[in-house]
Scaffold this motif. Structure first.
Motif, mmCIF file in Angstrom:
data_model
loop_
_atom_site.group_PDB
_atom_site.id
_atom_site.type_symbol
_atom_site.label_atom_id
_atom_site.label_comp_id
_atom_site.label_asym_id
_atom_site.label_seq_id
_atom_site.Cartn_x
_atom_site.Cartn_y
_atom_site.Cartn_z
ATOM 1 N N VAL A 245 2.042 9.430 9.102
ATOM 2 C CA VAL A 245 2.329 8.331 8.362
ATOM 3 C C VAL A 245 1.576 7.180 8.318
ATOM 4 C CG1 VAL A 245 4.405 6.561 8.368
ATOM 5 C CG2 VAL A 245 4.738 8.782 9.098
ATOM 6 N N ALA A 246 1.111 6.634 9.264
ATOM 7 C CA ALA A 246 0.092 5.544 9.256
ATOM 8 C C ALA A 246 -0.987 5.601 8.305
ATOM 9 C CB ALA A 246 -0.451 5.311 10.508
ATOM 10 N N GLU A 247 -1.725 6.803 8.373
ATOM 11 C CA GLU A 247 -2.922 7.027 7.535
ATOM 12 C C GLU A 247 -2.443 7.255 6.111
ATOM 13 O OE1 GLU A 247 -5.876 6.955 8.369
ATOM 14 O OE2 GLU A 247 -4.993 6.515 10.331
ATOM 15 N N PHE A 248 -1.023 7.835 5.785
ATOM 16 C CA PHE A 248 -0.662 7.930 4.602
ATOM 17 C C PHE A 248 -0.327 6.324 3.812
ATOM 18 C CE2 PHE A 248 3.531 7.597 1.994
ATOM 19 C CZ PHE A 248 2.895 7.990 0.656
ATOM 20 N N LEU A 249 0.116 5.591 4.632
ATOM 21 C CA LEU A 249 0.335 4.217 4.315
ATOM 22 C C LEU A 249 -0.857 3.412 3.994
ATOM 23 C CD1 LEU A 249 3.434 3.434 6.602
ATOM 24 C CD2 LEU A 249 3.538 3.603 4.085
ATOM 25 N N LYS A 250 -2.115 3.897 4.429
ATOM 26 C CA LYS A 250 -3.246 3.103 3.980
ATOM 27 C C LYS A 250 -3.846 3.498 2.840
ATOM 28 C CE LYS A 250 -4.310 2.796 8.856
ATOM 29 N NZ LYS A 250 -5.362 3.121 10.056
ATOM 30 N N VAL B 146 9.323 2.772 -3.561
ATOM 31 C CA VAL B 146 8.005 1.770 -3.355
ATOM 32 C C VAL B 146 8.658 0.628 -2.548
ATOM 33 C CG1 VAL B 146 6.974 -0.129 -4.675
ATOM 34 C CG2 VAL B 146 7.044 2.208 -5.560
ATOM 35 N N GLU B 147 9.732 0.235 -2.421
ATOM 36 C CA GLU B 147 10.347 -0.703 -1.564
ATOM 37 C C GLU B 147 10.345 -0.431 -0.240
ATOM 38 O OE1 GLU B 147 14.142 -1.637 -3.337
ATOM 39 O OE2 GLU B 147 13.517 -3.590 -3.478
ATOM 40 N N HIS B 148 10.651 0.931 -0.063
ATOM 41 C CA HIS B 148 10.870 1.453 1.489
ATOM 42 C C HIS B 148 9.326 1.777 2.024
ATOM 43 C CE1 HIS B 148 11.353 4.807 4.200
ATOM 44 N NE2 HIS B 148 10.539 5.575 3.814
ATOM 45 N N THR B 149 8.372 2.155 1.124
ATOM 46 C CA THR B 149 7.170 2.493 1.764
ATOM 47 C C THR B 149 6.439 1.118 1.818
ATOM 48 O OG1 THR B 149 6.185 2.581 -0.541
ATOM 49 C CG2 THR B 149 6.744 4.669 0.573
ATOM 50 N N ALA B 150 6.672 0.181 1.185
ATOM 51 C CA ALA B 150 6.069 -1.260 1.307
ATOM 52 C C ALA B 150 6.454 -1.846 2.645
ATOM 53 C CB ALA B 150 6.217 -1.993 0.092
ATOM 54 N N ARG B 151 7.995 -1.561 3.019
ATOM 55 C CA ARG B 151 8.558 -2.037 3.982
ATOM 56 C C ARG B 151 8.021 -1.414 5.102
ATOM 57 N NH1 ARG B 151 13.079 -2.026 1.822
ATOM 58 N NH2 ARG B 151 13.829 0.011 2.428
ATOM 59 N N ARG B 152 7.911 -0.170 5.129
ATOM 60 C CA ARG B 152 7.685 0.549 6.320
ATOM 61 C C ARG B 152 6.104 0.255 6.699
ATOM 62 N NH1 ARG B 152 8.916 5.669 8.830
ATOM 63 N NH2 ARG B 152 7.649 5.705 10.891
ATOM 64 N N ALA B 153 5.113 -0.075 5.885
ATOM 65 C CA ALA B 153 3.901 -0.475 6.115
ATOM 66 C C ALA B 153 3.839 -1.530 6.821
ATOM 67 C CB ALA B 153 3.142 -0.373 4.893
ATOM 68 N N ALA B 154 4.704 -2.555 6.127
ATOM 69 C CA ALA B 154 4.697 -3.882 6.848
ATOM 70 C C ALA B 154 5.253 -3.937 8.535
ATOM 71 C CB ALA B 154 5.444 -5.009 6.010
ATOM 72 N N MET B 155 6.185 -3.198 8.718
ATOM 73 C CA MET B 155 6.697 -2.649 9.985
ATOM 74 C C MET B 155 5.728 -2.290 10.907
ATOM 75 S SD MET B 155 10.595 -1.214 9.163
ATOM 76 C CE MET B 155 10.731 -0.555 10.798
ATOM 77 N N LYS C 31 -1.131 -3.383 5.806
ATOM 78 C CA LYS C 31 -1.102 -4.099 4.493
ATOM 79 C C LYS C 31 -0.708 -2.976 3.418
ATOM 80 C CE LYS C 31 -3.505 -6.697 0.727
ATOM 81 N NZ LYS C 31 -4.986 -7.336 0.665
ATOM 82 N N PRO C 32 0.391 -3.269 2.827
ATOM 83 C CA PRO C 32 1.118 -2.398 1.960
ATOM 84 C C PRO C 32 0.209 -2.149 0.694
ATOM 85 C CG PRO C 32 2.839 -3.894 2.420
ATOM 86 C CD PRO C 32 1.545 -4.422 3.248
ATOM 87 N N ARG C 33 -0.187 -1.024 0.440
ATOM 88 C CA ARG C 33 -1.163 -0.505 -0.656
ATOM 89 C C ARG C 33 -0.333 0.165 -1.850
ATOM 90 N NH1 ARG C 33 -6.952 1.282 1.127
ATOM 91 N NH2 ARG C 33 -7.336 0.321 -1.203
ATOM 92 N N VAL C 34 0.893 0.271 -2.002
ATOM 93 C CA VAL C 34 1.732 0.878 -2.813
ATOM 94 C C VAL C 34 1.951 -0.112 -4.207
ATOM 95 C CG1 VAL C 34 3.977 0.456 -1.663
ATOM 96 C CG2 VAL C 34 3.775 2.144 -3.423
ATOM 97 N N GLU C 35 1.839 0.399 -5.484
ATOM 98 C CA GLU C 35 2.122 -0.485 -6.606
ATOM 99 C C GLU C 35 2.977 0.362 -7.387
ATOM 100 O OE1 GLU C 35 -1.538 -1.836 -8.399
ATOM 101 O OE2 GLU C 35 -2.553 -2.256 -6.486
ATOM 102 N N SER D 23 1.082 -8.111 -7.074
ATOM 103 C CA SER D 23 2.282 -7.842 -6.326
ATOM 104 C C SER D 23 2.673 -6.590 -6.502
ATOM 105 C CB SER D 23 3.310 -8.781 -6.528
ATOM 106 O OG SER D 23 4.127 -8.735 -7.648
ATOM 107 N N VAL D 24 3.619 -6.090 -5.480
ATOM 108 C CA VAL D 24 4.182 -4.590 -5.563
ATOM 109 C C VAL D 24 4.849 -4.377 -6.818
ATOM 110 C CG1 VAL D 24 5.725 -2.943 -4.486
ATOM 111 C CG2 VAL D 24 4.349 -4.396 -3.097
ATOM 112 N N PHE D 25 5.493 -5.357 -7.295
ATOM 113 C CA PHE D 25 6.333 -4.953 -8.547
ATOM 114 C C PHE D 25 5.704 -5.858 -9.772
ATOM 115 C CE2 PHE D 25 9.665 -4.616 -5.145
ATOM 116 C CZ PHE D 25 9.915 -3.480 -5.390
ATOM 117 N N THR D 26 4.490 -6.018 -9.672
ATOM 118 C CA THR D 26 4.025 -6.641 -10.933
ATOM 119 C C THR D 26 3.622 -5.238 -12.016
ATOM 120 O OG1 THR D 26 2.750 -8.414 -9.772
ATOM 121 C CG2 THR D 26 1.909 -7.703 -12.136
ATOM 122 N N PRO D 27 4.193 -5.307 -13.117
ATOM 123 C CA PRO D 27 3.818 -3.897 -14.125
ATOM 124 C C PRO D 27 2.330 -4.039 -14.512
ATOM 125 C CG PRO D 27 6.020 -5.107 -14.620
ATOM 126 C CD PRO D 27 5.225 -6.031 -13.645
#
Length: 277
Positions: free
Chosen positions: A163-168, A208-217, A221-225, A265-269
């Motif tokens: 998980v941690a390496e994936f979120l990076k 995207v919300e879920h992965t960004a939230r999990r990274a922050a927890m 630093k969330p790297r999902v866009e 930001s995460v939700f910037t198209p």
């Protein structure tokens, strides 16, 4: 050495394009959906791949050998599709003489399902990923059974999501703004609809919300866009021609390779920064 969309036989056959001048250092692996033809996908991305100097590999997950490849599975077992891809990539790297560097992974529809799951279980082999128009997602939830979550049974006890390496990893999730239909290939049910959403756009945003939230927890630093593809339904041709997916994905992969700060930001198209010809 130059290959123009040649097909190579292997345990997992693959199509390969190598530009006249290689600039992008990683092989870009493009994974097809259930209804998309690998050779046509490679032909569609070839012009822009040539411009970016990118080598592109499109594997062919044929039936019945790789039924369930979207979930990394097939006749050989629960994770045989992911293992077959690793072997095919090694074969391509040997042919090209480029060592054992990491890949950039892109998937459309069922290929998008494959891409994010492969990156979860094999993040050491992935530099960055683009998940386009996936029908549903695996959540980083150890209480839910795989493939809805990452809890695995005894048959898969040698595998685990990292998980941690994936979120990076830099991950771009893209979906057509008109991709709202629930066709026969779209997984439905009261539980998955309630948890993930009722169409591909909702499901992409929620994941995207879920992965960004999990990274922050986890203090990462969330790297999902997230990006929507304009004027695009559930069609690879529309994604390329109307949504400009090719430009979007190669620009993202190129920036990720250069580790360019994107400042969005995460939700910037991301398509908002592209001219809509």
């Amino acid at each position: 050495m130059q290959y123009e969309c040649q097909k190579f036989p292997a345990g997992l056959p693959y199509n390969l394009f190598v530009p006249a001048r290689r600039i992008h250092p990683n092989i870009v692996v493009l994974v097809h959906g259930v209804r998309t033809e690998p050779a046509k996908m490679l032909h569609a991305v070839q012009p822009i791949a040539a411009r970016y100097g990118a080598t592109v590999m499109v594997p062919e997950f044929s039936r019945p050998t790789f039924n369930g490849y979207q979930r990394l599975a097939g006749k050989g077992g629960p994770f045989c599709a992911s293992k077959a891809l690793l072997a095919a990539v090694a074969d391509a790297q040997e042919k090209l003489g480029i060592g054992s560097g990491r890949i950039d992974l892109v998937g459309f529809s069922g290929g998008g399902q494959f891409a994010h799951r492969f990156a979860m279980f094999h993040p050491a082999h992935v530099c960055s990923a683009v998940v386009a128009s996936a029908g549903w997602y695996t959540y980083l939830d150890s209480e839910r059974p795989y493939p809805y979550g990452i809890a695995l049974g005894q048959c898969c006890n040698r595998e685990s999501a990292i998980v941690a390496e994936f979120l990076k990893l830099p991950v771009l999730v893209a979906v057509g703004e008109r991709d709202l239909k629930r066709d026969h290939n779209f997984r439905t049910g009261s539980d998955i609809d309630a948890h993930q959403g009722g169409n591909r756009v909702e499901r992409a945003r929620k994941w995207v919300e879920h992965t960004a939230r999990r990274a922050a927890m986890m203090g990462i630093k969330p790297r999902v866009e997230f990006a929507t593809l304009p004027k695009t339904g559930h069609s690879f041709d529309q994604a390329m021609n109307r949504g400009r997916l090719g430009e979007l994905m190669f620009r993202f992969l190129d920036d990720a390779q250069k580790e360019t700060p994107r400042g969005v930001s995460v939700f910037t198209p991301l398509e908002a920064t592209l001219s809509d010809a």
